[in-house]
Design an enzyme around this catalytic site. Structure first.
Site, short mmCIF file in Angstrom:
data_model
loop_
_atom_site.label_atom_id
_atom_site.label_comp_id
_atom_site.label_asym_id
_atom_site.label_seq_id
_atom_site.Cartn_x
_atom_site.Cartn_y
_atom_site.Cartn_z
CG HIS A 139 -54.75 -113.84 -45.76
ND1 HIS A 139 -55.48 -115.00 -45.85
CD2 HIS A 139 -53.48 -114.22 -45.48
CE1 HIS A 139 -54.70 -116.04 -45.63
NE2 HIS A 139 -53.48 -115.59 -45.40
CB CYS B 86 -52.69 -117.61 -48.43
SG CYS B 86 -51.22 -117.83 -47.43
CE1 TYR B 87 -51.31 -126.06 -48.95
CE2 TYR B 87 -53.63 -126.16 -49.56
CZ TYR B 87 -52.41 -126.78 -49.38
OH TYR B 87 -52.27 -128.12 -49.67
CD GLU C 223 -58.88 -113.75 -46.27
OE1 GLU C 223 -58.46 -113.17 -47.29
OE2 GLU C 223 -58.34 -114.77 -45.82
CG ASP D 186 -75.93 -112.20 -30.85
OD1 ASP D 186 -76.03 -111.22 -31.60
OD2 ASP D 186 -74.90 -112.50 -30.23
CE LYS E 248 -73.89 -108.36 -30.87
NZ LYS E 248 -74.06 -109.52 -29.98
N GLY F 76 -54.59 -121.87 -45.85
CA GLY F 76 -54.51 -123.05 -44.99
C GLY F 76 -53.11 -123.13 -44.41
#
Ligand code: XMP
Length: 508
Positions: free
Chosen positions: A169, A82-83, A171, A227, A366, A55
């Site tokens: 991070h 992180c945060y 991710e 999509d 996607k 954050g």
């Protein structure tokens, strides 16, 4: 559905969807909830693990998001990112302070490979760091399990309480083994069994859609792209008979595309309505040159066509769209900058005649949508199609849009695609753009003063960034020669050799 769940608690991080996606990749169900979700509700949900997102705040600011200290004594493993790491330390009476030097970018971290979090990894790991504050003294029971040159507590753990934190991070792709680190957390710390698959996603969505829609009817804007086609397949499984798919042929489609889309949906378990609205769209776009104005006009006209169609039917309460997560991000959601208004997000008018919007793919990326499409039994050719933007060729013609220019672009684009496919050259997206530049040429014995066509082909994993495709000159030469010979009014062809950033995939 009774899948094991990893709860992602959101403290304002821009990558929360990416965290959830990585967990899904590990075959574990994950759910994002606000950071202040009551502890009682968390207990009732009984997740096998919790992840605190990053954050933008500092834990010392008065209004920065907090968490309930009780969370740490529930016996549920927690990973703070992180945060999230700083919040965990601050709450458990460690100390967080501004670092002497802000760390931003890919930073090498030395990890303790005996920790379950880093099992199977080398001790040197490239990671994405983006922080000003850092943990300077650890709460009781914690040890440091990773450090960088500037950050002594790049990762920490209290194995007894199964509490972990990382300053970087895991991710994002810049953290090369980030998915492995998250996998280690969910499997080796939380004890996941990997019981979640795309079939579970389908099951949950079907349940939610049925609950929301009841006996009402849905109108889906179907473009024939990946999509909206996958969305149609999912909705027709959830509420067959209640789904009306409106395909608006706005005259901005590629060569023969309108008929191809109609053919693909002719035999499916849904009501397919084709609206030929070329004259309407072209008249609204006449004289318009500004890219955002084009996008807004197209977004508004789509909705007005949908509303008109809905009025002809009875009991249509919902508008469904195949919006996916990158559309939401690029259109400026979550305080990100508005780069361009995707027609189905930023291009929507404020007021609409529908009771609600249904977007079951809004949290997906996607490649996940393609996997879903295959699971739903859609034909491979449809699911693996390259993306085609909703505003169509309107955002591939620089300057004013006319029927003549559209026909020129359609013919040139078809040749480019045909030659790449013949040569079996693979790129994630490839198309032609009609520029507004006219230049002098010579054909036969005569002078020409005609348009310059640009070719674009890119490689990408998520369309958020891309590199240009290094198509062999031989193929480019053949494409160029066919286009100038077969398409009137093009006398020059150029190839776009820019990545994103600094360019974007589409020119407008
Ligand atoms: P950009 O140009 O933003 O494109 O780098 C990223 C991807 O998104 C597609 N795109 C759109 N898709 N509606 C869509 O459905 C839109 O308004 C839109 N604008 C861009 C683009 O083709 C590429 O795949």
């Amino acid at each position: 559905m009774n899948n094991q769940t990893i709860l992602v608690l959101d403290f304002g991080g821009q990558y929360k969807e990416l965290i959830a996606r990585r967990i899904r990749e590990c075959n574990v169900y994950s759910l994002i909830k606000p950071g202040n979700m009551p502890v009682e509700e968390i207990k009732a949900m009984a997740p096998i693990g919790i992840i605190f997102t990053g954050g933008p705040n500092s834990v010392y600011e008065k209004d920065s998001p907090r968490c309930n200290p009780e969370l740490f004594s529930l016996g549920i493993p927690i990973l703070g990112i992180c945060y999230g790491l700083q919040l965990m330390c601050y709450t458990l009476k460690g100390e967080v302070k501004p670092a002497a030097r802000r760390e931003y970018g890919t930073i090498d971290v030395t990890v303790d490979t005996t920790s379950p979090l880093f099992q199977g990894l080398d001790s040197k790991q490239p990671t994405l760091m983006s922080h000003t504050d850092q943990v300077v003294s650890l709460p009781e029971g914690f040890i440091s399990i990773a450090h960088s040159a500037n950050c002594p507590n790049a990762a920490i753990s209290d194995t007894k309480r199964k509490l972990y934190g990382v300053q970087f991070h895991p991710e994002v792709e810049h953290t090369k083994n980030g998915t492995q680190i998250l996998r280690n957390f969910v499997y080796h710390v939380c004890g996941a069994s990997g019981d979640y698959t795309m079939d579970d996603f389908i099951e949950t969505q079907i349940k939610e859609i049925r609950q929301k829609v009841g006996n009402n009817r849905i109108l889906l804007g179907l473009s024939g792209g990946v999509d909206s086609s996958v969305c149609a397949a999912l909705l027709s499984k959830a509420v067959p008979g209640q789904l009306f798919c409106v395909f608006v042929d706005h005259g901005l489609m590629r060569k023969n595309e309108g008929d191809e889309v109609e053919a693909a949906f002719a035999d499916r378990d849904l009501h397919f309505i084709r609206v030929n609205a070329e004259d309407l769209f072209l008249s609204k776009l006449a004289g318009v040159t500004d890219p955002e104005a084009k996008r807004k006009i197209i977004g508004a006209e789509f909705i007005s066509v949908f509303e008109k169609e809905a009025k002809k039917l009875t009991n249509i309460k919902y508008l469904a769209q195949g919006t996916i997560y990158p559309d939401v991000i690029e259109s400026g959601a979550n305080n990100s900058a508005n780069i361009k208004s995707h027609h189905n997000v930023g291009g929507l008018p404020e007021r609409m005649d529908f009771q609600g919007i249904i977007e079951p793919l809004r949290g997906l990326f996607k490649d996940e949508v393609r996997v879903l499409g295959h699971r739903l039994g859609l034909p491979k050719a449809l699911v693996d199609r390259q993306p085609f933007p909703g505003p169509g060729l309107a955002i591939r013609i620089i300057g004013e849009i006319t029927k003549e220019k559209l026909d020129i672009l359609r013919d040139a684009d078809a040749i480019f695609r045909e030659e790449l496919e013949k040569a079996q050259y693979k790129a994630h997206q490839y198309f032609a753009v009609l520029t507004n530049v006219r230049s002098v040429g010579v054909m036969g014995d005569g002078r020409t003063y005609d348009y310059t066509l640009a070719l674009r082909a890119i490689h990408t994993s998520d369309f958020m960034t891309c590199t240009f495709a290094e198509i062999p000159y031989e193929i480019l030469g053949k494409v160029s020669s066919r286009i100038v010979n077969e398409v009137p009014h093009i006398n020059r062809v150029v190839y776009d050799i820019t990545g994103k950033p600094p360019a974007t995939v589409e020119w407008l």
